[in-house]
Motif scaffolding. Sequence first.
Motif, PDB file in Angstrom:
ATOM      1  N   SER A 503      -4.422   7.703  -9.577  1.00  0.00           N
ATOM      2  CA  SER A 503      -3.962   7.834  -8.187  1.00  0.00           C
ATOM      3  C   SER A 503      -2.482   7.475  -8.101  1.00  0.00           C
ATOM      4  N   ASP A 506       1.528   6.930  -3.205  1.00  0.00           N
ATOM      5  CA  ASP A 506       1.418   7.601  -1.904  1.00  0.00           C
ATOM      6  C   ASP A 506      -0.039   7.790  -1.498  1.00  0.00           C
ATOM      7  N   GLU A 507      -0.867   8.157  -2.467  1.00  0.00           N
ATOM      8  CA  GLU A 507      -2.298   8.326  -2.171  1.00  0.00           C
ATOM      9  C   GLU A 507      -2.925   6.988  -1.777  1.00  0.00           C
ATOM     10  N   THR A 510      -1.797   6.129   1.746  1.00  0.00           N
ATOM     11  CA  THR A 510      -2.515   6.967   2.717  1.00  0.00           C
ATOM     12  C   THR A 510      -3.920   6.422   2.942  1.00  0.00           C
ATOM     13  N   HIS A 511      -4.560   6.010   1.856  1.00  0.00           N
ATOM     14  CA  HIS A 511      -5.906   5.427   1.951  1.00  0.00           C
ATOM     15  C   HIS A 511      -5.879   4.155   2.793  1.00  0.00           C
TER      16      HIS A 511
END
Length: 569
Positions: A503, A506-507, A510-511
């Motif tokens: 991951s 940024d991911e 976002t999570h």
Amino acid sequence: MALIATKISSRSCFVSAYPNNSPTFLISKFPNTVDSLSPANTAKRSILRNVHASVSNPSKQFHNKTSLEYLHELNIKKIKNILSANVDVPSENLEMIDVIQSLGIDLHFRQEIEQTLHMIYKEGLQFNGDLHEIALRFRLLRQEGHYVQEIIFKNILDKKGGFKDVVKNDVKGLTELFEASELRVEGEETLDGAREFTYSRLNELCSGRESHQKQEIMKSLAQPRHKTVRGLTSKRFTSMIKIAGQEDPEWLQSLLRVAEIDSIRLKSLTQGEMSQTFKWWTELGLEKDVEKARSQPLKWHTWSMKILQDPTLTEQRLDLTKPISLVYVIDDIFDVYGELEELTIFTRVVERWDHKGLKTLPKYMRVCFEALDMITTEISMKIYKSHGWNPTYALRQSWASLCKAFLVEAKWFNSGYLPTTEEYMKNGVVSSGVHLVMLHAYILLGEELTKEKVELIESNPGIVSSAATILRLWDDLGSAKDENQDGTDGSYVECYLNEYKGSTVDEARTHVAQKISRAWKRLNRECLNPCPFSRSFSKACLNIARTVPLMYSYDDDQRLPDEYLKSLM
């Protein structure tokens, strides 16, 4: 470790800030409106001159106290009369109630506001083609705990589930719908869609425009009212308020004057509370013995002021600042000072509340525990005298829970262990300090103070744990270390990247943002009726969640400057 120790909304139809925040601008802006304020013109002009002089020179704000009080009471009475006269036609009061709450002066009109909103709730919501009005009704009702359903907004959807063309250019309606959508709860797909659509559409409509209206819309999108501390929204509205397409109504001018005098009084109250807080911290003497711990009485009391905003709660705010300060100091002991063996013993001492166990600990730990014991005893004695119930056991248990959570994190990071995201959050909602602070807040408010209610708070119910989740995750989204902390807190983002290999940052972020959104939905639901807690406590839980973005506005030196904190008052 402790989020509370470590690391906004407006509608386009209102607004424009005072030049240099000068209260005198308001009074000079409406020179002719004084004729409607009292029976004799000469007397009225005299009152206006006294108010003008008072707000121009706060040090002499009560030089002519009688005139100020007369004007204040006159305007409050005028608004009460209008609200009462319209009680059978509650829609007439909607805009006025919205302005009152935006200015932060609703304490004067609580009964009238409750009556109006109760009438609107009894009538039920029916879509009449005016998106702005129905969204405003929905928001005002939900803000006060009334559970109105989202189904009313299905009328603005077409057969494919998209938004009808008729609403796509209704800037005023879309802005209010965006604000209303921030009060959504889990499972409300229509409001989820409304939030996405209004945010995107309003950005579209503002693209390429340079106007006052655009500025206000962008402020709403960045800082929605429901998630913004009242003080910031009231500063926006304490200005020459404009209602789109209408002349300024007479009641508006009265409300602005009420807000100005309230603002002067609040500033004086705040200065007095801050003076007492600094005096208490100096006399406590903890700063001398725990030299590396943060000494930030201004910041600590800012938390209390934002959590408990009722001006009548001075004593409760001063008392709440004391445990907040100890959360900071103990966090630093675990994160910066202590060796693991010492921290284990210190935690055992707090858990057993055992003075004898202090003998083997260094002086700074002994002094810290003695201060903790003194503060807990003082608060408990005060509550027992006022309410006949002794909260000592509950308060001690909250400190034990906090220290145990700190110790878990100390062991993790001492051994290099990176927990799973689930492990991290289960411990993190406690180590945030929110549960401890809100237990103290509940006890200090003294409302419905029963063993059963306190036990419910002790169990870390959803209204508290969702606020703690918001705060913990907000902290972990930040990249800056809080002030001069040299320790390692770890973060949810780190745990996520370790758990979900491949991951990106940024991911992960976002999570985290999605988890914060879900926590807000849960907090919104917990504040709706039926709720086992008083409205005062529900609002305090909302306020602690609203406050955190303000407290992480670090400068380039990773600090919250005193000037910034003072600007929040």
